[in-house]
Design an enzyme around this catalytic site. Structure first.
Site, PDB file in Angstrom:
ATOM      1  N   ASN A 119      14.877  -3.894   1.298  1.00  0.00           N
ATOM      2  CA  ASN A 119      14.893  -2.759   2.616  1.00  0.00           C
ATOM      3  C   ASN A 119      13.253  -2.948   3.010  1.00  0.00           C
ATOM      4  OD1 ASN A 119      16.977  -1.109   0.482  1.00  0.00           O
ATOM      5  ND2 ASN A 119      17.255  -1.061   2.746  1.00  0.00           N
ATOM      6  N   LYS A 136      25.941  -2.785  11.264  1.00  0.00           N
ATOM      7  CA  LYS A 136      26.331  -1.357  10.696  1.00  0.00           C
ATOM      8  C   LYS A 136      26.935  -0.675  11.921  1.00  0.00           C
ATOM      9  CE  LYS A 136      23.870  -1.525   6.545  1.00  0.00           C
ATOM     10  NZ  LYS A 136      22.999  -0.822   5.262  1.00  0.00           N
ATOM     11  N   LYS A 152      20.068  -4.062  -4.928  1.00  0.00           N
ATOM     12  CA  LYS A 152      18.887  -3.507  -4.511  1.00  0.00           C
ATOM     13  C   LYS A 152      17.594  -3.812  -5.280  1.00  0.00           C
ATOM     14  CE  LYS A 152      20.249  -1.174  -1.005  1.00  0.00           C
ATOM     15  NZ  LYS A 152      19.727  -1.025   0.397  1.00  0.00           N
TER      16      LYS A 152
END
Ligand code: OSB
Ligand code: MG
Length: 352
Positions: A163, A238, A126
């Protein structure tokens, strides 16, 4: 595990639901609600809550984040219903390779986490979280690269996930800086460097590193826009936000792009459904982002953790004994009872 961090698991009595909701849940014979803490804050999330639904085909999970409205959340319910009612597609493999997920932690902790990852050759890091500088991210990337080289040598791959945090110009600076911090370890792709599909396309044309689309798939009105605009090389799939295994695999196939199945921080029950989806993807499998059980403090079943960098295919069920050992939390049950009513109201037959 200390007492305050025990997972909570309780039953939602079917009779407390409206007739319409019970009708929408046809085939479901048991509903549980859970709450578990996260070991590390992840994208601002510090605990996970959600529903587990049982039907003749097994258990499914619906755990939309709290900032999601009923319409978006209803796809998570559709996914859980599919898992309860229908067996997953035929698996093409018995194990799926996975990546270790590295949240914002110190470089030393990141190094240890990769070393203790159960043999994962791919690490997903991340990056670009608010308040984290480029140099701090690069230090973590370098530490992860060291750990991977020491454990898997030439097999090592790094993925970065921003993100959507960067402007195009920032991405053009940050991506090469991180690639250089990774040294000899290749950057397999950068996930969602910017927010919009057009920005992804611009970044893709101006850096050497492949681009993956995540939010532009799972939160988009039109998940195939990415493919039409040649904005990515890989789609992140997902199961829950895309409305189920079949709907997710359909998006993957129609995109014609590389496919990586990833989690939405479900319990191991939901993760096992992700594994079923990953096992059905044709071609040489890419590491799935499904090794996230270790981000949770406790689980509703024996946690699904990698061994030799892979997870076994096979559906899991919650440990019913946890229900009786759990501290009573009536508020949790009523919150999710209401949420279930809201999601059920917006279920659409056959998805979008
Ligand atoms: O892909 C992984 O390795 C873990 C899953 C993950 O990162 C994630 C989990 C929940 C919500 C969003 C994301 C994300 O990919 O941004
Ligand atoms: Mg992502």
């Amino acid at each position: 595990m200390n007492a305050g961090q025990q997972p909570t698991l309780m039953r939602v009595p079917m009779r407390t639901l409206s007739r319409q909701t019970r009708h929408a849940l046809e085939g479901v014979d048991d509903i549980l609600v859970y709450k578990v803490a996260m070991t590390t804050r992840f994208r601002g999330v510090t605990r996970r809550e959600g529903l587990l639904l049982h039907g003749h085909a097994g258990w499914g999970e619906a755990a939309p984040f709290w900032n999601y409205g009923d319409v978006e959340s209803s796809r998570w319910l559709a996914a859980a219903l599919e898992s309860a009612r229908r067996l997953p597609p035929v698996p093409r493999r018995k194990f799926v390779p996975v990546n270790v997920t590295v949240p914002v932690i110190s470089p030393e902790e990141a190094y240890e986490r990769v070393k203790a990852s159960g043999g994962c050759a791919t690490a997903k890091i991340k990056v670009a979280e608010p308040g984290v500088s480029l140099s701090r991210d690069c230090a973590r990337v370098a530490a992860v690269a060291d750990a991977l080289r020491e454990t898997v040598g030439g097999q090592a791959l790094i993925r970065l996930d921003a993100n959507g945090a960067w402007e195009v110009d920032e991405a053009r600076v940050a991506i090469p800086a991180m690639a250089s911090a990774a040294g000899v370890v290749p950057i397999e792709y950068v996930e969602q460097p910017c927010l919009t599909v057009d920005e992804l396309a611009q970044v893709r044309r101006s850096v050497d590193v492949p681009i993956a689309a995540d939010e532009s798939i799972r939160r988009a009105e039109d998940p195939l826009e990415v493919a039409r605009k040649e904005a990515a090389d890989v789609v992140i799939i997902k199961v829950a936000p895309l409305g189920g295994v079949r709907a997710a695999l359909r998006v993957a196939r129609k995109s014609g792009l590389g496919v990586v199945v990833s989690s939405a921080l479900e319990t191991s029950v939901g993760l096992s459904v992700g594994v079923a989806a990953a096992a059905a993807v044709p071609g040489v499998p890419r590491a799935a982002g499904l090794a996230t059980a270790s981000l949770l403090v406790g689980d509703v079943t024996a946690p699904l953790v990698p061994d030799r960098g892979r997870l076994p295919v096979g559906r899991l069920e919650p440990d019913q004994e946890l229900i009786d050992r759990t501290p009573v939390d009536g508020d949790l049950v009523s919150r999710w009872g209401m949420r279930l009513e809201g999601m059920a109201e917006h279920l659409t037959v056959g998805g979008r």
